[in-house]
Write an enzyme that holds these catalytic residues in place. Sequence first.
Site, PDB file in Angstrom:
ATOM      1  N   VAL A  16      80.497 -34.547  -2.109  1.00  0.00           N
ATOM      2  CA  VAL A  16      79.152 -34.456  -1.527  1.00  0.00           C
ATOM      3  C   VAL A  16      78.803 -35.730  -0.766  1.00  0.00           C
ATOM      4  O   VAL A  16      78.305 -35.681   0.363  1.00  0.00           O
ATOM      5  CB  VAL A  16      78.104 -34.165  -2.625  1.00  0.00           C
ATOM      6  CG1 VAL A  16      76.700 -34.173  -2.033  1.00  0.00           C
ATOM      7  CG2 VAL A  16      78.395 -32.822  -3.288  1.00  0.00           C
ATOM      8  N   GLU A 131      66.500 -31.580  -4.279  1.00  0.00           N
ATOM      9  CA  GLU A 131      66.790 -30.235  -3.757  1.00  0.00           C
ATOM     10  C   GLU A 131      68.266 -29.868  -3.955  1.00  0.00           C
ATOM     11  O   GLU A 131      68.594 -28.712  -4.220  1.00  0.00           O
ATOM     12  CB  GLU A 131      66.429 -30.174  -2.264  1.00  0.00           C
ATOM     13  CG  GLU A 131      66.721 -28.862  -1.573  1.00  0.00           C
ATOM     14  CD  GLU A 131      65.902 -27.696  -2.117  1.00  0.00           C
ATOM     15  OE1 GLU A 131      64.692 -27.675  -1.903  1.00  0.00           O
ATOM     16  OE2 GLU A 131      66.489 -26.810  -2.767  1.00  0.00           O
ATOM     17  N   LYS A 207      70.885 -26.296 -14.470  1.00  0.00           N
ATOM     18  CA  LYS A 207      70.166 -25.838 -13.277  1.00  0.00           C
ATOM     19  C   LYS A 207      68.990 -24.940 -13.659  1.00  0.00           C
ATOM     20  O   LYS A 207      67.913 -25.029 -13.069  1.00  0.00           O
ATOM     21  CB  LYS A 207      71.132 -25.105 -12.349  1.00  0.00           C
ATOM     22  CG  LYS A 207      72.187 -26.041 -11.742  1.00  0.00           C
ATOM     23  CD  LYS A 207      73.278 -25.233 -11.047  1.00  0.00           C
ATOM     24  CE  LYS A 207      74.278 -26.143 -10.339  1.00  0.00           C
ATOM     25  NZ  LYS A 207      75.484 -25.388  -9.903  1.00  0.00           N
TER      26      LYS A 207
END
Lengths: 431, 431
Positions: A16, A131, A207
């Site tokens: 990422v 986010e 999550k």
Amino acid sequence: MSSRHLGIGLLGVGVVGGGVAQILPGKATQLAARAGIELRLVRALVRDPAKERTRGATLPPLGTDGAAVVDDPAVQVVVEVLGGEQPALDLIRRALRAGKHVVTANKEVIAKHGAELFAIAQQHGVALQFEASVGGGIPVIAVFQHDLAANWVSRIAAIINGTTNYILSRMASEGADFGDALADAQALGYAEADPTADVDAYDPCYKLAILASLAFGEEVRPEGVHREGIRSLSRRDFAFARSLGYAIKLLAIARRRADGIEARVHPVMLPASKMLAKVDGVFNAIEVEADLVGTALLYGQGAGSLPTASAIVADVIAIADALARGDRPRTPIPPSSRARLVQIESIDSRYYLRLSVPDKPGVLAAIAAVFGRNAISIASVQQPEQTPEDPEAELVIMTHRASEAGMQATIAQLSGLDVSPRVQTVLRIED
Amino acid sequence: MSSRHLGIGLLGVGVVGGGVAQILPGKATQLAARAGIELRLVRALVRDPAKERTRGATLPPLGTDGAAVVDDPAVQVVVEVLGGEQPALDLIRRALRAGKHVVTANKEVIAKHGAELFAIAQQHGVALQFEASVGGGIPVIAVFQHDLAANWVSRIAAIINGTTNYILSRMASEGADFGDALADAQALGYAEADPTADVDAYDPCYKLAILASLAFGEEVRPEGVHREGIRSLSRRDFAFARSLGYAIKLLAIARRRADGIEARVHPVMLPASKMLAKVDGVFNAIEVEADLVGTALLYGQGAGSLPTASAIVADVIAIADALARGDRPRTPIPPSSRARLVQIESIDSRYYLRLSVPDKPGVLAAIAAVFGRNAISIASVQQPEQTPEDPEAELVIMTHRASEAGMQATIAQLSGLDVSPRVQTVLRIED
């Protein structure tokens, strides 16, 4: 702030972080136009400078000292993409306390320590954006924070782990065994060498805790989320599911009830006509039920370098835009209280059971009696023809709506029967 | 601003305005917590005070003079839900020039006059929010404005008219004729007495112009969007589509090309396996393709009182939150330039054609020759068995990818043939 640019420190230059390090310089002009100021990557932490390098990214000075990145006076926004609880947690705390804005993709840290970190951020008047922690490039945190602000959310049902969804999709489409599908996922880089976090469903529990906390405005602790992984599923279950008109998915479900919040992650059978049943491969989707909007669904790539980096950079742009306009970026709001989570035994569901039984007269009667004793009504029973390789008979039972407590008692009592059926799979049916 | 509350003026108390008038007082506590200030409906315009009343809503002083609502010093935010071009446009202009923030659901006004209104808003330092103008309760405007900020959007494909999607879904599921499905939609309140805006696809053209302008950063004029409605579709087409593995949907498509932007709304055949093919009834969905996030899809109720009011109230909360924090709400950014839209003749597509032909030898050869002359390669031809009621034969032709110009020439030349086939339906196939 410096009026010329916004200084960004990057903690982690893996999958990422590499995406972030590629996008910031690669799209500098577009991003500056959106943010109102140049976004400049001024310093990055890489765990292993010899190993972690990224394609096409122009990297700023690297280092292996996270504190040095956080403390660098040129760094105004810290982007944390290390993953895992530590040292990420300590570095985020340090950054917030130093008055730096933080953008993170770290679901474990936010799920476990969000309430504490939001309070620190609020106290220091800085932003903490996450986010990218759920659903990769799918806008979902912002949707709960802003777009659904007038709604009373009653239920979330989500496919939020791409690795397991890939494995389940392979098992469904090719009749693959779990082990083979997992090996393929590992070969393709969709699953880790140690796949525990995914296949045992720790990742989607983090999550779901994040989403439920946002949706319901109370802190849902990840350890309170009921968790079942996908290791015990067999190709046989997928064959039966298909013939019955269902898909098998690892679903994360959170629901408001009068007595508390139901939060659980486990495999389910979903009617094939549902939108969520069509979410295949590494895609993710989050379905929301709320009083005003009714049912909404957000779908996209839930992981991967560029989708996740897209969410991170959008968060950075929001901070930069506020600063460039002379405003203070929005600080996160800590949950007002901790949610009361109900026990899994208190839920109601329809159930699918696959049993191996000896092929003797009276077996079905004995089994049906156990269901009856526990007030569980059987909707259908199928006994597929036996094959030469398998001398045991197989029973597939679908129930009407029943209590989880009753189902657990049934399963326990079945193993005590003389005919000793073996319960191979139990799946809740999510209508 | 007044430190006690934010004064809201409501222009229109119909279906959507009634929802707003119900939510603002009904959820006052929740909304104040999210906005940081009380949201108070101080004045409303109703077109016909005798007629327009809403269930359960506590209405503030009504009036029939829109200017009085806009000019009221107690009104800081004007919510425009009148619909239609006038007097909405003049009232929005008046509000912006008076330094009032505006929230609107008006797709026609934003599509036709967005660039002008954004400039006025920017000049006067006020917000102009329009999340409710596309996709009802589905977050989509905010997604383009914020969440996808780092992306280069290459394509949008959207089902953004609930009325036509309901009609097409009924035709598909029940073999209904267009007229019957339309009458049902009208009886259920999903279609207007004059259904032109929906079935002739004006409404989705406005919405696509808004989305494409946001996604591509250039003004896409609604009159430049190629438009075809759904009136000419027959139950026969749905039967063939199903047997070929397709769904028929009214799709709004915008795509970047090297030579400009392609923007078109017309019925298409979609492979049944696509997520968009599963969007049935009054639901809407917007699919986005972008360089970072890949493919994402946003799904939900695209119309209706409460879903649309949800989007409006979220926009009001965003304005209120900024004001309550002492910040200036974000002003809209006018597009930098007008997009160059390419002509429909320049696109490529696969095509489905249904022809009525006399049942004579040599007909297929004559027809195939016309396709060949225009360099259109036929992928398959079906000639279903004739029924006693219908002495004419039917030909269903699927082509390989071909140019629209070639297809239009083919259709024109077919009608000149001696065997005079009648082209009943031409559908583009969107893969």
